[in-house]
Design a protein around this motif. Structure first.
Motif, PDB file in Angstrom:
ATOM      1  N   LEU A 125       8.010  -0.942 -46.346  1.00  0.00           N
ATOM      2  CA  LEU A 125       8.869  -1.273 -45.288  1.00  0.00           C
ATOM      3  C   LEU A 125       7.946  -1.113 -43.691  1.00  0.00           C
ATOM      4  N   ASN A 126       7.036  -0.043 -43.778  1.00  0.00           N
ATOM      5  CA  ASN A 126       6.043   0.156 -42.441  1.00  0.00           C
ATOM      6  C   ASN A 126       5.130  -0.878 -42.293  1.00  0.00           C
ATOM      7  N   ARG A 132      16.852  -0.171 -45.049  1.00  0.00           N
ATOM      8  CA  ARG A 132      17.048   0.337 -46.167  1.00  0.00           C
ATOM      9  C   ARG A 132      18.471   0.572 -46.560  1.00  0.00           C
ATOM     10  N   ARG A 156      11.539   2.830 -36.266  1.00  0.00           N
ATOM     11  CA  ARG A 156      11.973   3.612 -37.264  1.00  0.00           C
ATOM     12  C   ARG A 156      13.515   3.265 -37.581  1.00  0.00           C
ATOM     13  N   CYS A 210       8.521  -3.409 -40.793  1.00  0.00           N
ATOM     14  CA  CYS A 210       9.407  -2.816 -39.408  1.00  0.00           C
ATOM     15  C   CYS A 210       8.346  -1.999 -38.382  1.00  0.00           C
ATOM     16  N   ASP A 262      14.847   0.096 -37.202  1.00  0.00           N
ATOM     17  CA  ASP A 262      14.748  -0.965 -38.027  1.00  0.00           C
ATOM     18  C   ASP A 262      14.434  -0.724 -39.533  1.00  0.00           C
ATOM     19  N   ALA A 263      13.761   0.127 -39.829  1.00  0.00           N
ATOM     20  CA  ALA A 263      13.417   0.422 -41.321  1.00  0.00           C
ATOM     21  C   ALA A 263      14.771   1.211 -41.636  1.00  0.00           C
TER      22      ALA A 263
END
Length: 304
Positions: A280-281, A294, A287, A284, A289-290
């Motif tokens: 995800l990093n 999730r 933070r 996105c 957005d991630a």
């Protein structure tokens, strides 16, 4: 090399590695035919700067890039005088300067005598061209990219109007300089602020949005042919669903390519919720957005 029609333009751009739509090819062709600048707007990372690179590559021209930022002024964009060089020459020829003022009876006469020689120190040998002057002075036609014009101040935008209208610039000490060859000009904007009507009036407008699934898959497969086909399909579908979420920054094609490279490095053959969560990093940039992705992972990775 030149653009002869829309289809030829599209062929040339794709030969330069840029996957484009008929709309993009049409705007580029018309801009070249009419010597009009193109204002390219759209989200960050959708290929605006890459379009300028493809035009330069396809036409076989040099690309001259002006990166805009807050506080950009003429000295960084157009030209500046090499004051250190002027001072050095002044020291070298100071004996000659003494001769110029030798017969002066007053300070005023001495200043007038030096002023009469000012053209010697404000001439081409002391002029340091910046991107805008380089573009219109180049001995061969070039592509001029004014990147992220929305980051520059409105005053600088107004300064550009003379160049975009008449392809000329004015240097107070030397006069007006007209383009040796009219450059192909592209201005890009991430919509950080609205451009003025005066600027838009001088340009053809092109908006590049996030690509559709077919175009995005073609871009990814051209750039990363080693990506397994099934994984490519799953990744493109997942990215489309991620963009439908209410994110602070939606991932663009640049993030798609980074994600594809990461999945290749992990030697994956298919996409799973675990793989998305682990990478995800790459997708996105915020933070929150991630965290949202999730929470929606079952919706994102749903290929049935």
């Amino acid at each position: 090399m030149r653009f002869t029609d829309v289809e030829n333009t599209r062929t040339i751009l794709e030969g330069a590695g840029y996957v484009c739509t008929t709309e993009i090819a049409t705007v580029v062709f018309l801009a070249a035919a009419a010597d009009k600048p193109v204002l390219v707007e759209g989200p960050a990372g959708v290929g605006k700067t890459e379009l300028a690179k493809a035009v330069a590559c396809g036409l076989g021209r040099e690309l001259i890039r002006l990166q805009c930022y807050e506080g950009l002024d003429e000295a960084k964009a157009l030209y500046e005088w090499e004051y250190a060089k002027q001072l050095l020459y002044t020291q070298i020829v100071r004996d000659k300067i003494s001769n110029v003022v030798a017969d002066a009876r007053t300070l005023s006469e001495a200043v007038d005598g030096i002023a009469a020689q000012a053209d010697a120190f404000f001439s081409e040998r002391f002029l340091l061209p910046r991107p805008l002057l380089q573009a219109i002075s180049a001995p061969e036609p070039v592509v001029l990219l004014v990147d992220e014009i929305d980051k520059a101040d409105p005053e600088f935008e107004a300064f550009l109007l003379e160049l975009l209208s008449d392809f000329q610039v004015t240097i107070p000490e030397l006069g007006t300089r007209r383009a040796t060859h009219i450059p192909f000009v592209l201005l890009t904007s991430n919509s950080f602020r609205d451009m003025s009507d005066a600027l838009k009036r001088r340009c053809l407008h092109l908006y590049i949005d996030y690509p559709g699934p077919e175009i995005e898959r073609e871009i990814v497969c051209r750039r990363l042919p080693q990506l397994p086909g099934r994984l490519a399909d799953q990744m493109i579908a997942a990215m489309a669903r991620i963009r439908c979420l209410d994110l602070k920054k939606k991932p663009s094609i640049s993030e798609t390519l980074d994600w594809a490279s990461a999945l290749i490095s992990l030697q994956l053959e298919s996409l799973s919720p675990e793989a998305v969560m682990a990478t995800l990093n790459v997708i996105c940039k915020y933070r929150e957005d991630a965290e949202q992705v999730r929470r929606e992972i079952d919706q994102v990775v749903n290929f049935q």
